[in-house]
Design a protein around this motif. Structure first.
Motif: not given
Length: 435
Positions: A130-133, A157-160, A140-146, A120-123
């Motif tokens: 179109n990927y969805g939210t 809370i994730i410490d990234a 974590f499907y759409n967490a977008n850690i970057i 799930d690249e949205g992580l």
């Protein structure tokens, strides 16, 4: 050899030399009479190929890591293209090692670090709308850690703030025990280099711009963190491959574990790998499933459209093990007493049958590779309504299934214990896939 010319565009292979193991000859120098092939000599060849093949995988990953450094130092379309080429080159030896995964517990336990898919690249990074939210299965499907240094997921809370090798491997990879939360390995690096492939079953791969990594002309946002992610993921891939390369050296964990199984146990391991990769994994999960669903999301190298080569080299890895041959990244030939020699000694016609099945699979794979060179990559071939492309893929599946059936004959002929080969619903219960 035809294979060497096939590999030249990817690996730059020169004319093959020969590296001979101590037991590579089937006849004595004095009277040319055949000597007895033992199970232990076959297992020794299998070990030697593993050690060399994983070392090649490590070396090409190290070259990829250097290419990433050069790209990040000067993020242009030219340096990005060179880095993509290095990634593709690194896939060729690694895919040939996958035959070691099934039957060798240490390899199977480790494999998810370097080759887990689908993801799930949205992580990881930004994705198309179109990927969805959201996903019912993956918070974590759409967490977008970057873009999110401190995301709150499920009230946690994730410490990234720092994207490091330790964060990727110890915190993010398969976070929340969701397998599609893939944060490390080849496919993560692939996504970071290519971006999403938004072409469906039409020609074309991902098209991420080099400026996604620019510190002066940043596109996509958070270029500094994306740079950290790419560098950390690539360096971690090198570390993980170093661990597996060491595992097949003298006194290494995988080598010792295999040797402890004895001659019959070793042969059972070899044949488990050959049959399971050919049948359940490659013919089923990686090929027929995508064909049945006509779904490019089931494509193995889905961002780069390199899937044709990944499948080709998976099949090549099986052939390597049966014949006791491996062509290194430098174009040298490693050879030794093989399973083919052992089967030929017991039942020559069965050995001939297996060789014919392996050749048939390779020919079917080559047709797919040839199509890809014309722009008809795997995702195009599996497209709904593409009758010609679908038939090429069906022929590959059929060849692999036939090959696996002959593998089962070999298991019976060598009087080995009953081996449960890896299965796939797409082959064993196709109705369930479409329900």
């Amino acid at each position: 050899m035809q294979l060497i010319s096939t590999l030249k565009p990817i690996l730059g292979i020169v004319a093959a030399g020969t590296i001979l193991s101590a037991c590579n000859s089937l006849s004595s120098s004095e009277d040319q009479k055949e000597i007895e092939v033992t199970s232990l000599s076959v297992i020794d060849t299998y070990i030697q190929i593993a050690e060399t093949n994983y070392q090649d995988s490590l070396s090409t990953a190290q070259a990829l890591d250097k290419a990433v450094d050069a790209f990040l130092n000067a993020p242009t379309e030219a340096t990005l293209t060179l880095t993509k080429q290095a990634w593709i080159a690194a896939r060729a030896p690694y895919q040939q090692t996958e035959v070691y995964r099934f039957g060798n517990e240490s390899v199977d336990n480790w494999e998810g670090k370097v080759n887990a898919w689908p993801l799930d690249e949205g992580l990881i990074d930004y994705v198309d709308a179109n990927y969805g939210t959201e996903s019912d299965e993956n918070p974590f499907y759409n967490a977008n850690i970057i873009s999110n240094p401190t995301p709150t997921i499920g009230g946690k809370i994730i410490d990234a703030k720092s994207i490091s090798k330790a964060f990727l491997s110890e915190t993010l990879h398969e976070i929340d025990e969701v397998e599609s939360n893939v944060a490390t390995g080849y496919h993560v690096v692939e996504f970071l280099l290519w971006g999403q492939d938004l072409n469906g079953t039409n020609p074309g791969s991902g098209n991420r711009p080099a400026t996604d990594y620019s510190l002066t002309d940043c596109t996509g946002g958070n270029c500094d963190r994306r740079r950290d992610y790419l560098k950390s993921a690539t360096s971690l891939l090198v570390d993980d491959l170093q661990d597996m390369a060491n595992s097949w050296k003298e006194e290494g964990e995988s080598r010792l574990a295999l040797q402890a199984k004895g001659d019959k146990g070793g042969l059972e391991t070899i044949l488990t790998g050959m049959g399971s990769l050919a049948y359940g994994e490659l013919a089923g999960e990686r090929i027929k499933l995508g064909l049945m669903l006509h779904d490019p999301e089931e494509e193995h190298d889905c961002f780069s459209d390199n899937t044709h080569w990944s499948h080709y080299y998976d099949a090549k890895g099986i052939k390597n093990i049966y014949l006791g041959e491996y062509i290194t990244s430098q174009g040298n030939l490693l050879t030794g007493l093989s399973l083919s020699d052992l089967v030929k000694q017991a039942q020559p016609e069965l050995d001939a049958e297996m060789k014919a099945k392996l050749s048939a699979t390779e020919s079917a794979m080559q047709l797919m590779v040839d199509q890809a060179s014309e722009g008809n990559t795997f995702d195009v071939l599996i497209g709904e309504g593409n009758e010609h492309g679908n038939q090429i893929i069906k022929d590959i599946v059929n060849a692999l299934v036939d090959q696996a059936k002959t593998t089962e004959k070999i298991i019976h002929t060598l009087a080995l214990a009953k081996i449960e080969l890896e299965g796939s619903d797409s082959l064993d219960n196709p109705k369930s896939v479409l329900e």
